[in-house]
Design an enzyme around this catalytic site. Structure first.
Site, PDB file in Angstrom:
ATOM      1  N   LYS A   2      29.724  66.223  46.454  1.00 43.49           N
ATOM      2  CA  LYS A   2      30.854  66.584  47.325  1.00 43.49           C
ATOM      3  C   LYS A   2      30.397  67.582  48.395  1.00 43.49           C
ATOM      4  O   LYS A   2      30.783  67.493  49.561  1.00 43.49           O
ATOM      5  CB  LYS A   2      31.990  67.196  46.485  1.00 43.49           C
ATOM      6  CG  LYS A   2      32.715  66.169  45.621  1.00 43.49           C
ATOM      7  CD  LYS A   2      33.663  66.807  44.620  1.00 43.49           C
ATOM      8  CE  LYS A   2      34.269  65.741  43.701  1.00 43.49           C
ATOM      9  NZ  LYS A   2      35.178  66.297  42.687  1.00 43.49           N
ATOM     10  N   GLN A  60      36.702  71.746  39.860  1.00 47.47           N
ATOM     11  CA  GLN A  60      36.103  70.552  39.281  1.00 47.47           C
ATOM     12  C   GLN A  60      36.548  70.407  37.822  1.00 47.47           C
ATOM     13  O   GLN A  60      36.445  71.339  37.031  1.00 47.47           O
ATOM     14  CB  GLN A  60      34.564  70.640  39.365  1.00 47.47           C
ATOM     15  CG  GLN A  60      33.842  69.416  38.838  1.00 47.47           C
ATOM     16  CD  GLN A  60      34.119  68.154  39.660  1.00 47.47           C
ATOM     17  OE1 GLN A  60      34.168  68.193  40.894  1.00 47.47           O
ATOM     18  NE2 GLN A  60      34.301  67.028  38.987  1.00 47.47           N
ATOM     19  N   ASP A 113      42.850  68.448  46.128  1.00 45.54           N
ATOM     20  CA  ASP A 113      42.823  67.409  45.098  1.00 45.54           C
ATOM     21  C   ASP A 113      44.208  66.799  44.881  1.00 45.54           C
ATOM     22  O   ASP A 113      44.336  65.778  44.207  1.00 45.54           O
ATOM     23  CB  ASP A 113      42.316  67.993  43.766  1.00 45.54           C
ATOM     24  CG  ASP A 113      40.843  67.655  43.519  1.00 45.54           C
ATOM     25  OD1 ASP A 113      40.366  66.660  44.105  1.00 45.54           O
ATOM     26  OD2 ASP A 113      40.188  68.387  42.751  1.00 45.54           O
TER      27      ASP A 113
END
Ligand code: NAD
Length: 294
Positions: free
Chosen positions: A54, A100, A123
């Protein structure tokens, strides 16, 4: 019939190319580059490699990233405070905050994710963003779900009036994707069935799908006899299995070789949905930077 391959790497590269230009424009308006904070907790090798990919992708399009790592024993309140600090720009201006997953089992994941302010929630996991999506006025859409829809639109796969079956009901993939596919507009207007671990007759549901998405994490779950001829089969699953050479390799949930002889379209693993997930994260980070300008 051999299915057409849906190449996620190619599409992601095209999306990145467009983003690079947009990021540069917004960088000029902000007076700095957009910046993504990535929180990595624990020692899972897979999480470390997802975070690295990422950050590399962010760099490619001109987005700065800040890696905040915690190893060893970590408490929920410590992580909530960490996210609060990022939200107060204590480590410099931060447009998007990503935690994460998975977090270690002792940590209250919901409490940590809820600490991410909704306007930096790249997200799309915060209840405000989940609520906006469920009301059909999305802001940050969970990246994998957005990536799958983008892939269908890009390939010209009709969803309106078609039957989509989504296997998996997680807040991260299955549920938001079912909302997108059943919502109004491009890549939507489908009739959607959600299947999960308690569904009876999974194969029967799957066989009725014009668009079949598997987001479970079980290799070999979707077999050729579960696929309607000509259907689009989207494999979100990522599973590490032993390879013939004695090492390991990544596979999805779909029995790829057999299903590609029946399906009309199919995504490979790796190289299918994964790259799109990252591209959508970058796109959400740019959106977060834009929101700060308003
Ligand atoms: P999860 O464990 O939260 O959810 C799995 C879902 O599968 C659950 O809703 C469960 O009800 C369902 N399920 C379990 N067994 C089943 C069965 N036998 N039949 C039908 N349904 C069953 O997982 P998740 O976070 O949604 O991720 C799912 C998979 O997608 C994993 O392999 C994950 O690694 C992968 N993933 C890939 C990407 C990507 O970018 N490609 C992104 C996120 C997740």
């Amino acid at each position: 019939m051999t299915a057409a391959l849906l190449d996620g790497r190619l599409l992601a590269a095209r999306i990145e190319e467009n983003l690079r230009a947009e990021v540069s424009t917004f960088g000029e308006m902000l007076g700095r580059r957009p910046r993504l904070a990535v929180v990595l907790v624990g020692d899972l090798a897979a999480s470390g490699s997802y975070v690295a990919s990422k950050r590399r992708a962010a760099e490619r399009v001109g987005i700065d990233s800040l890696l905040v790592e915690r190893h060893g024993l970590v408490e929920t309140n410590e992580l909530v405070e960490l996210v609060d600090g990022l939200a107060r720009d204590e480590q410099g201006p931060v447009d998007g905050i990503l935690v994460q997953l998975p977090l270690p089992p002792r940590v209250d994941t919901v409490a940590v994710l809820d600490a991410v302010p909704p306007d930096r929630d790249v997200d799309g996991f915060h209840p405000v963003n989940a609520g906006l999506l469920s009301q059909g006025r999305p802001r940050f859409i969970p990246c994998t779900a957005a990536g799958v829809q983008r892939m269908l639109i890009d390939a010209g796969i009709e969803t309106a009036g078609r039957h989509a079956v989504v296997i998996g009901r997680s807040d991260i993939v299955g549920r938001p994707l079912a909302l997108l596919l059943s919502g109004r507009g491009a890549g939507g207007d489908a009739t959607v069935t959600i299947c999960h671990s308690r569904s009876a007759d999974l194969a029967e549901h799957a066989r009725r799908a014009d668009i079949l998405v598997s987001a479970v994490g079980q290799p070999g779950l979707v077999t050729a006899d579960m696929v309607k001829p000509g259907a689009a089969v989207i494999d979100v699953g990522i599973n590490r299995v032993a390879s013939a050479s004695g090492g390991s390799r990544l596979v999805g949930d779909v029995d790829f070789d057999a299903v590609r002889e029946v399906a009309g379209w199919i995504t490979p693993v790796p190289g299918g949905v994964g790259p799109l997930t990252v591209a959508m994260l970058l796109s959400n980070t740019l959106l977060a930077a834009e929101l700060r300008l308003r």
